[in-house]
Scaffold this motif. Structure first.
Motif, PDB file in Angstrom:
ATOM      1  N   ASP A   1      -5.297  14.128   2.431  1.00  0.00           N
ATOM      2  CA  ASP A   1      -4.733  15.080   1.418  1.00  0.00           C
ATOM      3  C   ASP A   1      -3.422  14.890   0.828  1.00  0.00           C
ATOM      4  N   ALA A   2      -3.023  13.612   0.707  1.00  0.00           N
ATOM      5  CA  ALA A   2      -1.664  13.248   0.511  1.00  0.00           C
ATOM      6  C   ALA A   2      -1.693  12.741  -0.871  1.00  0.00           C
ATOM      7  N   ALA A   3      -0.630  12.944  -1.447  1.00  0.00           N
ATOM      8  CA  ALA A   3      -0.467  12.331  -2.933  1.00  0.00           C
ATOM      9  C   ALA A   3       0.611  11.789  -3.364  1.00  0.00           C
ATOM     10  N   LEU A   4       0.652  10.600  -3.973  1.00  0.00           N
ATOM     11  CA  LEU A   4       1.996   9.864  -4.332  1.00  0.00           C
ATOM     12  C   LEU A   4       2.600  10.320  -5.651  1.00  0.00           C
ATOM     13  N   VAL A   5       3.628  10.589  -5.706  1.00  0.00           N
ATOM     14  CA  VAL A   5       4.368  11.221  -6.955  1.00  0.00           C
ATOM     15  C   VAL A   5       5.470  10.069  -7.347  1.00  0.00           C
ATOM     16  N   GLU A   6       5.320   9.606  -8.365  1.00  0.00           N
ATOM     17  CA  GLU A   6       6.100   8.526  -9.031  1.00  0.00           C
ATOM     18  C   GLU A   6       7.004   9.071 -10.088  1.00  0.00           C
ATOM     19  N   LEU A   7       8.325   9.089 -10.127  1.00  0.00           N
ATOM     20  CA  LEU A   7       9.121   9.588 -10.874  1.00  0.00           C
ATOM     21  C   LEU A   7       9.722   8.339 -11.679  1.00  0.00           C
ATOM     22  N   PRO A   8       9.263   8.302 -13.123  1.00  0.00           N
ATOM     23  CA  PRO A   8       9.737   7.337 -13.665  1.00  0.00           C
ATOM     24  C   PRO A   8      11.428   7.323 -14.109  1.00  0.00           C
ATOM     25  N   ARG A   9      11.993   6.172 -14.364  1.00  0.00           N
ATOM     26  CA  ARG A   9      13.532   6.144 -14.520  1.00  0.00           C
ATOM     27  C   ARG A   9      14.296   6.853 -13.383  1.00  0.00           C
TER      28      ARG A   9
ATOM     29  N   GLU B   1       0.810  -1.196   0.087  1.00  0.00           N
ATOM     30  CA  GLU B   1       0.022  -0.078  -0.182  1.00  0.00           C
ATOM     31  C   GLU B   1       0.947   1.307  -0.158  1.00  0.00           C
ATOM     32  N   PRO B   2       0.852   2.123  -0.906  1.00  0.00           N
ATOM     33  CA  PRO B   2       1.317   3.411  -0.765  1.00  0.00           C
ATOM     34  C   PRO B   2       1.325   3.954   0.172  1.00  0.00           C
ATOM     35  N   PRO B   3       2.254   4.961   0.755  1.00  0.00           N
ATOM     36  CA  PRO B   3       2.102   5.554   2.141  1.00  0.00           C
ATOM     37  C   PRO B   3       1.121   6.577   1.935  1.00  0.00           C
ATOM     38  N   ALA B   4       0.988   7.113   0.825  1.00  0.00           N
ATOM     39  CA  ALA B   4       0.058   8.628   0.673  1.00  0.00           C
ATOM     40  C   ALA B   4      -1.602   7.668   1.129  1.00  0.00           C
ATOM     41  N   ASP B   5      -1.748   6.647   1.013  1.00  0.00           N
ATOM     42  CA  ASP B   5      -2.917   6.088   1.341  1.00  0.00           C
ATOM     43  C   ASP B   5      -3.543   6.483   2.522  1.00  0.00           C
ATOM     44  N   GLY B   6      -2.646   6.409   3.526  1.00  0.00           N
ATOM     45  CA  GLY B   6      -3.007   6.353   4.727  1.00  0.00           C
ATOM     46  C   GLY B   6      -3.054   8.135   5.428  1.00  0.00           C
ATOM     47  N   ILE B   7      -2.617   9.045   4.644  1.00  0.00           N
ATOM     48  CA  ILE B   7      -2.518  10.216   4.867  1.00  0.00           C
ATOM     49  C   ILE B   7      -3.333  11.232   4.222  1.00  0.00           C
TER      50      ILE B   7
ATOM     51  N   ALA C   1       4.617  22.131  -7.073  1.00  0.00           N
ATOM     52  CA  ALA C   1       3.102  21.787  -7.052  1.00  0.00           C
ATOM     53  C   ALA C   1       2.531  21.589  -5.860  1.00  0.00           C
ATOM     54  N   HIS C   2       3.400  20.837  -4.897  1.00  0.00           N
ATOM     55  CA  HIS C   2       2.675  20.652  -3.669  1.00  0.00           C
ATOM     56  C   HIS C   2       2.764  21.737  -2.669  1.00  0.00           C
ATOM     57  N   PHE C   3       3.633  22.507  -2.899  1.00  0.00           N
ATOM     58  CA  PHE C   3       3.763  23.901  -1.772  1.00  0.00           C
ATOM     59  C   PHE C   3       2.974  25.181  -2.413  1.00  0.00           C
ATOM     60  N   ALA C   4       2.565  24.859  -3.793  1.00  0.00           N
ATOM     61  CA  ALA C   4       1.976  26.248  -4.274  1.00  0.00           C
ATOM     62  C   ALA C   4       0.728  26.575  -3.476  1.00  0.00           C
ATOM     63  N   PRO C   5      -0.277  25.795  -3.046  1.00  0.00           N
ATOM     64  CA  PRO C   5      -1.322  26.018  -2.635  1.00  0.00           C
ATOM     65  C   PRO C   5      -1.195  26.830  -1.351  1.00  0.00           C
ATOM     66  N   ALA C   6      -0.261  26.568  -0.367  1.00  0.00           N
ATOM     67  CA  ALA C   6       0.116  27.053   0.700  1.00  0.00           C
ATOM     68  C   ALA C   6       0.689  28.314   0.691  1.00  0.00           C
ATOM     69  N   ALA C   7       1.326  28.713  -0.545  1.00  0.00           N
ATOM     70  CA  ALA C   7       2.118  29.859  -0.861  1.00  0.00           C
ATOM     71  C   ALA C   7       1.047  30.870  -0.876  1.00  0.00           C
TER      72      ALA C   7
END
Length: 58
Positions: A15-23, A7-13, A42-48
């Protein structure tokens, strides 16, 4: 167990999002700095732009 995906860690948090970076391996900031920066921005933009932001220019 082969064939199972943990289970990805973001599933238990909330408003979390899992970002996967290929390669990308364990050193994503070194291997793909532009992609890591884009994900962080992108993650911090709303808080800014939120109220009570001490570093907001205005």
């Amino acid at each position: 167990m082969p064939g199972t995906t943990p289970e990805p860690p973001a599933d238990g948090i909330a408003d979390a999002a899992l970002v996967e970076l290929p390669r990308t391996g364990h050193l994503a900031p070194v291997e793909r700095p532009e992609a890591v920066l884009a994900a962080l921005l992108a993650h911090f933009a709303p808080a800014a732009h939120g109220p009570g932001n001490w570093y907001s220019p205005g």
